[in-house]
Design a protein around this motif. Structure first.
Motif, PDB file in Angstrom:
ATOM      1  N   VAL A   1      42.576  33.373  35.080  1.00  0.00           N
ATOM      2  CA  VAL A   1      41.431  33.463  36.216  1.00  0.00           C
ATOM      3  C   VAL A   1      40.324  32.379  36.222  1.00  0.00           C
ATOM      4  O   VAL A   1      40.013  32.662  37.844  1.00  0.00           O
TER       5      VAL A   1
ATOM      6  N   SER B   1      40.948  29.869  36.843  1.00  0.00           N
ATOM      7  CA  SER B   1      41.181  29.273  38.129  1.00  0.00           C
ATOM      8  C   SER B   1      40.034  29.360  39.018  1.00  0.00           C
ATOM      9  O   SER B   1      40.133  28.462  40.491  1.00  0.00           O
ATOM     10  N   GLY B   2      38.510  29.559  39.041  1.00  0.00           N
ATOM     11  CA  GLY B   2      38.211  29.636  40.144  1.00  0.00           C
ATOM     12  C   GLY B   2      36.907  28.396  39.442  1.00  0.00           C
ATOM     13  O   GLY B   2      36.546  27.826  40.611  1.00  0.00           O
TER      14      GLY B   2
ATOM     15  N   VAL C   1      35.632  33.830  43.542  1.00  0.00           N
ATOM     16  CA  VAL C   1      36.491  33.953  42.548  1.00  0.00           C
ATOM     17  C   VAL C   1      35.570  35.075  41.632  1.00  0.00           C
ATOM     18  O   VAL C   1      35.722  34.924  40.219  1.00  0.00           O
TER      19      VAL C   1
ATOM     20  N   GLY D   1      34.462  37.453  41.956  1.00  0.00           N
ATOM     21  CA  GLY D   1      35.496  38.598  41.247  1.00  0.00           C
ATOM     22  C   GLY D   1      35.105  39.363  42.515  1.00  0.00           C
ATOM     23  O   GLY D   1      36.288  40.362  42.508  1.00  0.00           O
TER      24      GLY D   1
ATOM     25  N   THR E   1      36.925  40.331  45.875  1.00  0.00           N
ATOM     26  CA  THR E   1      38.336  40.215  46.639  1.00  0.00           C
ATOM     27  C   THR E   1      39.154  39.717  47.466  1.00  0.00           C
ATOM     28  O   THR E   1      39.833  38.687  47.712  1.00  0.00           O
TER      29      THR E   1
ATOM     30  N   ARG F   1      39.543  36.143  46.477  1.00  0.00           N
ATOM     31  CA  ARG F   1      40.138  35.845  45.593  1.00  0.00           C
ATOM     32  C   ARG F   1      41.965  35.780  47.570  1.00  0.00           C
ATOM     33  O   ARG F   1      42.647  34.524  46.676  1.00  0.00           O
TER      34      ARG F   1
ATOM     35  N   ALA G   1      41.133  31.874  47.820  1.00  0.00           N
ATOM     36  CA  ALA G   1      41.715  31.208  47.321  1.00  0.00           C
ATOM     37  C   ALA G   1      42.784  31.009  47.761  1.00  0.00           C
ATOM     38  O   ALA G   1      43.170  29.727  47.145  1.00  0.00           O
TER      39      ALA G   1
ATOM     40  N   CYS H   1      46.976  28.348  40.114  1.00  0.00           N
ATOM     41  CA  CYS H   1      45.775  28.491  40.678  1.00  0.00           C
ATOM     42  C   CYS H   1      46.135  30.561  41.474  1.00  0.00           C
ATOM     43  O   CYS H   1      45.499  31.031  40.802  1.00  0.00           O
TER      44      CYS H   1
ATOM     45  N   ILE I   1      45.597  33.830  40.247  1.00  0.00           N
ATOM     46  CA  ILE I   1      45.337  34.774  41.163  1.00  0.00           C
ATOM     47  C   ILE I   1      45.978  35.865  41.395  1.00  0.00           C
ATOM     48  O   ILE I   1      45.630  36.673  41.748  1.00  0.00           O
TER      49      ILE I   1
ATOM     50  N   GLY J   1      44.820  38.570  39.100  1.00  0.00           N
ATOM     51  CA  GLY J   1      42.659  38.890  39.326  1.00  0.00           C
ATOM     52  C   GLY J   1      42.680  39.782  39.968  1.00  0.00           C
ATOM     53  O   GLY J   1      41.220  40.085  39.624  1.00  0.00           O
ATOM     54  N   ARG J   2      43.328  41.022  40.015  1.00  0.00           N
ATOM     55  CA  ARG J   2      43.363  41.952  39.922  1.00  0.00           C
ATOM     56  C   ARG J   2      41.983  42.588  39.291  1.00  0.00           C
ATOM     57  O   ARG J   2      41.268  43.900  38.766  1.00  0.00           O
TER      58      ARG J   2
END
Length: 138
Positions: free
Chosen positions: A20, A23-24, A82, A85, A87, A90, A93, A125, A129, A133-134
């Motif tokens: 993740v 991915s950012g 992202v 963190g 939300t 995300r 994104a 990505c 995510i 992502g959580r």
């Protein structure tokens, strides 16, 4: 003097947290490339117009350049979110990666190698995510 051997159990993070975060970083990089593509389209549209005959839909290159420029800048900002963190970042994104995927599918006949790479990276990505992502909040 008494010492306490109390250990606090931290939730176990999966290896996907790194994906993740990757991915950012990837969103920031893809957004920067999209900004560059938008600037090239705005200032050197003669490069792009030579390939317009291969596209399935007619494109106004000035509008397309501004679209890439704005989407790229938003993607860079969302990539930073992202990494932090956030939300909302995300969710944005995932939306921007979907838009970028469809935009690159339009250019697929002209730049098949580059567009295929960007589409694949966007899908990675989105998956990282959405599925994991959580776990960044921890």
């Amino acid at each position: 003097m008494t010492t306490s051997n109390t250990s606090y159990a931290r939730p176990q993070q999966s290896p996907w947290v790194g994906m993740v975060l990757f991915s950012g970083v990837l969103l920031i990089l893809l957004g920067a490339f999209q900004v560059i593509d938008g600037l090239v389209t705005l200032f050197r549209d003669d490069i792009k117009q030579a390939t317009a005959d291969h596209l399935a839909i007619p494109i106004n290159f000035t509008a397309w350049g501004w679209t890439h420029l704005i989407l790229g800048a938003l993607t860079v900002l969302v990539g930073i979110g992202v990494l932090r963190g956030n939300t909302f970042a995300r969710a944005a994104a995932v939306l921007l990666a979907m838009v970028s995927t469809f935009a690159n599918l339009v250019y697929l006949p002209v730049y098949p190698f580059w567009c295929s790479i960007v589409v694949a990276l966007n899908i990675i990505c989105i998956y990282a995510i959405v599925a994991h992502g959580r776990e960044l909040r921890a």
